[in-house]
Enzyme design. Structure first.
Site, mmCIF file in Angstrom:
data_model
loop_
_atom_site.group_PDB
_atom_site.id
_atom_site.type_symbol
_atom_site.label_atom_id
_atom_site.label_comp_id
_atom_site.label_asym_id
_atom_site.label_seq_id
_atom_site.Cartn_x
_atom_site.Cartn_y
_atom_site.Cartn_z
ATOM 1 N N ASN A 1 0.728 -48.475 144.951
ATOM 2 C CA ASN A 1 2.075 -48.564 144.369
ATOM 3 C C ASN A 1 2.407 -47.415 143.423
ATOM 4 O OD1 ASN A 1 0.164 -49.661 142.640
ATOM 5 N ND2 ASN A 1 1.662 -50.920 141.602
ATOM 6 N N THR B 1 -5.397 -59.546 143.781
ATOM 7 C CA THR B 1 -6.341 -60.530 143.250
ATOM 8 C C THR B 1 -7.376 -60.944 144.296
ATOM 9 O OG1 THR B 1 -4.823 -61.292 141.560
ATOM 10 C CG2 THR B 1 -6.455 -62.888 142.281
ATOM 11 N N THR C 1 -8.603 -59.130 146.802
ATOM 12 C CA THR C 1 -9.590 -58.044 146.904
ATOM 13 C C THR C 1 -10.488 -58.047 145.670
ATOM 14 O OG1 THR C 1 -7.831 -56.779 147.960
ATOM 15 C CG2 THR C 1 -9.847 -55.595 147.463
ATOM 16 N N GLU D 1 -8.157 -54.761 137.512
ATOM 17 C CA GLU D 1 -6.731 -54.856 137.140
ATOM 18 C C GLU D 1 -6.035 -55.419 138.355
ATOM 19 O OE1 GLU D 1 -5.431 -53.556 134.198
ATOM 20 O OE2 GLU D 1 -7.322 -52.756 133.458
ATOM 21 N N CYS E 1 2.713 -53.654 139.235
ATOM 22 C CA CYS E 1 2.035 -54.896 138.831
ATOM 23 C C CYS E 1 2.690 -55.512 137.604
ATOM 24 C CB CYS E 1 0.570 -54.604 138.554
ATOM 25 S SG CYS E 1 0.343 -53.312 137.325
ATOM 26 N N GLU F 1 -8.556 -51.468 130.376
ATOM 27 C CA GLU F 1 -8.632 -50.012 130.395
ATOM 28 C C GLU F 1 -7.646 -49.503 129.356
ATOM 29 O OE1 GLU F 1 -8.168 -48.924 134.547
ATOM 30 O OE2 GLU F 1 -10.264 -49.410 134.913
HETATM 31 P P1 NDP Z 1 -5.457 -54.058 147.602
HETATM 32 O O1 NDP Z 1 -6.264 -55.003 146.815
HETATM 33 O O2 NDP Z 1 -5.154 -54.354 149.014
HETATM 34 O O3 NDP Z 1 -6.127 -52.611 147.628
HETATM 35 C C1 NDP Z 1 -6.499 -51.909 146.455
HETATM 36 C C2 NDP Z 1 -7.575 -50.900 146.809
HETATM 37 O O4 NDP Z 1 -8.779 -51.591 147.181
HETATM 38 C C3 NDP Z 1 -7.219 -50.024 147.992
HETATM 39 O O5 NDP Z 1 -7.754 -48.738 147.786
HETATM 40 C C4 NDP Z 1 -7.911 -50.754 149.122
HETATM 41 O O6 NDP Z 1 -8.140 -49.958 150.235
HETATM 42 C C5 NDP Z 1 -9.211 -51.164 148.458
HETATM 43 N N1 NDP Z 1 -9.918 -52.268 149.100
HETATM 44 C C6 NDP Z 1 -9.461 -53.147 150.022
HETATM 45 N N2 NDP Z 1 -10.435 -54.028 150.349
HETATM 46 C C7 NDP Z 1 -11.532 -53.700 149.599
HETATM 47 C C8 NDP Z 1 -12.847 -54.258 149.450
HETATM 48 N N3 NDP Z 1 -13.239 -55.334 150.118
HETATM 49 N N4 NDP Z 1 -13.687 -53.665 148.583
HETATM 50 C C9 NDP Z 1 -13.307 -52.607 147.855
HETATM 51 N N5 NDP Z 1 -12.077 -52.034 147.945
HETATM 52 C C10 NDP Z 1 -11.196 -52.582 148.801
HETATM 53 O O7 NDP Z 1 -4.134 -53.838 146.763
HETATM 54 P P2 NDP Z 1 -2.872 -53.016 147.202
HETATM 55 O O8 NDP Z 1 -3.235 -51.600 147.513
HETATM 56 O O9 NDP Z 1 -2.145 -53.826 148.207
HETATM 57 O O10 NDP Z 1 -2.048 -52.959 145.822
HETATM 58 C C11 NDP Z 1 -1.183 -53.948 145.422
HETATM 59 C C12 NDP Z 1 -1.846 -54.886 144.431
HETATM 60 O O11 NDP Z 1 -2.320 -54.168 143.316
HETATM 61 C C13 NDP Z 1 -0.898 -55.907 143.888
HETATM 62 O O12 NDP Z 1 -1.467 -57.182 143.947
HETATM 63 C C14 NDP Z 1 -0.704 -55.495 142.440
HETATM 64 O O13 NDP Z 1 -0.384 -56.539 141.580
HETATM 65 C C15 NDP Z 1 -2.006 -54.880 142.115
HETATM 66 N N6 NDP Z 1 -1.883 -53.951 141.005
HETATM 67 C C16 NDP Z 1 -2.395 -54.308 139.772
HETATM 68 C C17 NDP Z 1 -2.240 -53.485 138.681
HETATM 69 C C18 NDP Z 1 -2.808 -53.863 137.346
HETATM 70 O O14 NDP Z 1 -2.967 -52.981 136.516
HETATM 71 N N7 NDP Z 1 -3.129 -55.113 137.089
HETATM 72 C C19 NDP Z 1 -1.520 -52.207 138.788
HETATM 73 C C20 NDP Z 1 -1.048 -51.930 140.113
HETATM 74 C C21 NDP Z 1 -1.228 -52.792 141.172
HETATM 75 P P3 NDP Z 1 -7.031 -49.823 151.386
HETATM 76 O O15 NDP Z 1 -5.687 -49.763 150.741
HETATM 77 O O16 NDP Z 1 -7.382 -48.539 151.971
HETATM 78 O O17 NDP Z 1 -7.194 -51.022 152.229
#
Ligand code: NDP
Length: 480
Positions: A150, A227, A229, A247, A281, A461
């Protein structure tokens, strides 16, 4: 077609398997680049080079680490237009937003943690009976940084900058959905003169993230994402006793009291719900409004949301661009269908948006959507949607507002809108939320702790919290 590369051992290279994945442009719905589809073998190679690099990086003076981070920031600043164009193209967000928020804040992250490298200090505890303790804070070694789609470069730098500043070597993975600016950063890190192996960047899907989390030599993981993941990562990391910051998602409330500055509240809440297509987020997706103000607020809010311009991210007057992927677009449309099924009344939006630019005919655009009439406990008001969808909920008094605000599994961010200072402080203290904004939203001071409570995450963080996370404290007790 653009072909991206991994950064391993100081050189740009394809994945060891030479497999590639497609990178899509959300505003036009077409593939425009490819990235390496890395796997566990690439993680192994990256960890090996990072471990070698660590023997000298850990001894590198903090002033030199700071110089390199500043140099990287300089290079991104020099190429700000190219980075902003790439970020907008990769995510579908308005170019104006990438130019004013994503890239400047990425530069700020690098500069902030360059300074932190030289400012970080640790404690000493003197004892009355002739002894002194001091705490060494030493880098872990090789750490993993995994970021979402995002705010791609913003969240990527938010992790790698403190990790490097604290003296760790890094194996980092951007989201496969938005890999381009991380690949550009890889090129600039070589130009900046980072020693080979200090920063390694692997592209690929969740499997690479999984391999990073599972690798026994990677001592700490900083993760931002969903959440579900996060739960997988916590499960995989626990038996290895890895340090973790997670996060995760949110279901953030904005709470509007009748005594608010009305104009500021309407403007602020529209922004907090729909900035970056609602894909932040920290965006608020539940708008709680004191009942006596509810009719007036609803009217003004819906009018302002209807006026948001959904359009080609390249056009300067676009407020809302495309959603990031076909899958995510489907997920958000599914959530709107659920809201309808639950009896929600769609006050505006709820349908695909028609965008004038011909090139955007196949892009993933959704009208900004406002829904009312749903119980606080229903799925729409409990599950993260992460798109341009907000619900309106009336409340009677402070106690009810608090109960609704705290009544989800999440606890990331809240914004309060009221002129009653005492009430704001009282509410802030009782909200189950990692961050509380009063009469503002997304105002960030990089020194402050960032993260969520409950299912919104683990650890914090930001500022010295990040420097502490990326170092291991060791107490040394000297008797004299
Ligand atoms: P995901 O959880 O799908 O992916 C996040 C990252 O984790 C990506 O690089 C993804 O790879 C990777 N990933 C996926 N599966 C695994 C695994 N089993 N083990 C390790 N890494 C893995 O989130 P999104 O990319 O869809 O992002 C959106 C989410 O992020 C929303 O829920 C949002 O709320 C949250 N978010 C939270 C923030 C905070 O600070 N609390 C800030 C910004 C977003 P790939 O994409 O290549 O599959």
């Amino acid at each position: 077609m653009q072909k991206l590369a991994n950064l391993v051992g100081g050189s740009l290279q394809p994945s060891l398997s030479a497999h590639e994945l497609e990178v899509w442009e959300p505003a036009v719905g077409q593939v425009y680049a490819s990235a390496p589809q890395s796997d566990a073998a690439d993680v192994e190679a990256a960890v090996a080079t990072a471990q070698t690099a660590f023997t000298t990086w850990r001894e590198t003076p903090s002033s030199e680490r700071a110089r390199l981070l500043h140099r990287l920031a300089d290079l991104i600043e020099r190429d700000l237009e190219a980075f902003a164009a790439a970020e907008s193209r990769d995510t579908g967000k308005p170019l104006s937003l990438a130019r004013s928020l994503d890239i400047p804040r990425s530069i700020a992250n690098l500069r902030f943690f360059a300074a932190a490298a030289t400012q970080f200090a640790s404690e000493s505890h003197a004892m009355e009976d002739g002894a002194v303790n001091y705490t060494l804070r030493q880098p872990h070694g090789v750490v993993g940084c995994i970021s979402p789609w995002n705010l791609p470069l913003y969240l990527f730098t938010w992790k790698i900058a403190p990790a490097l500043a604290a003296g760790n070597c890094v194996v980092a993975k951007p989201s496969e959905v938005t890999p381009v600016t991380a690949a550009m950063l890889a090129e600039r890190s070589i130009e900046a003169g980072f020693p080979a192996g200090v920063l390694n960047i692997l592209h690929g899907g969740g499997a690479v993230g999984g391999a990073i989390v599972a690798h026994p030599q990677i001592r700490a993981i900083s993760f931002t994402g969903g959440t579900t993941t996060g739960r997988h990562i916590a499960l995989a990391a626990a038996p290895l006793f890895k340090k973790l910051t997670l996060e995760l998602g949110g279901k953030n409330p904005s709470i509007v009291f009748a005594d608010c500055d009305f104009e500021a509240a309407v403007t602020g809440v529209v922004r907090s719900a729909f900035a970056n297509q609602g894909e932040i987020c920290l965006c608020s997706s539940r708008v709680l409004v004191e009942r006596s103000l509810y009719p007036r607020f609803r009217e003004a809010f819906v009018e302002r949301v209807r006026a948001l311009r959904v359009g080609d991210p390249l056009e300067p007057d676009t407020d809302q661009g495309a959603l990031v992927s076909a899958a995510h677009y489907g997920k958000v449309m599914g959530a709107v269908a659920t809201a309808r099924k639950e009896g929600g009344k769609i006050l505006c939006g709820g349908e695909p948006a028609q965008v004038h630019a011909a090139r955007c005919a196949k892009g993933w655009f959704l009208q900004p959507t406002v829904i009312e009439g749903l119980a606080a406990s229903c799925e729409t008001n409990q599950e993260e949607i992460f798109g341009p969808v907000a619900t309106l909920l009336p409340f009677e008094d402070e106690a009810e507002a608090l109960a609704i605000a705290n009544g989800t599994a999440f606890g990331l961010a809240t914004s309060l809108w009221s002129r009653d200072v005492q009430r704001c402080h009282r509410m802030a203290a009782q909200l189950e939320s990692g961050l509380v904004w009063i009469n503002t939203w997304l105002l960030r001071d990089l020194r402050t702790p960032m993260g969520g409570t409950k299912h919104s995450g683990l650890g914090r963080e930001g500022g010295f919290e990040a420097m502490k996370f990326f170092t291991e404290p060791k107490n040394v007790c000297l008797k004299y």
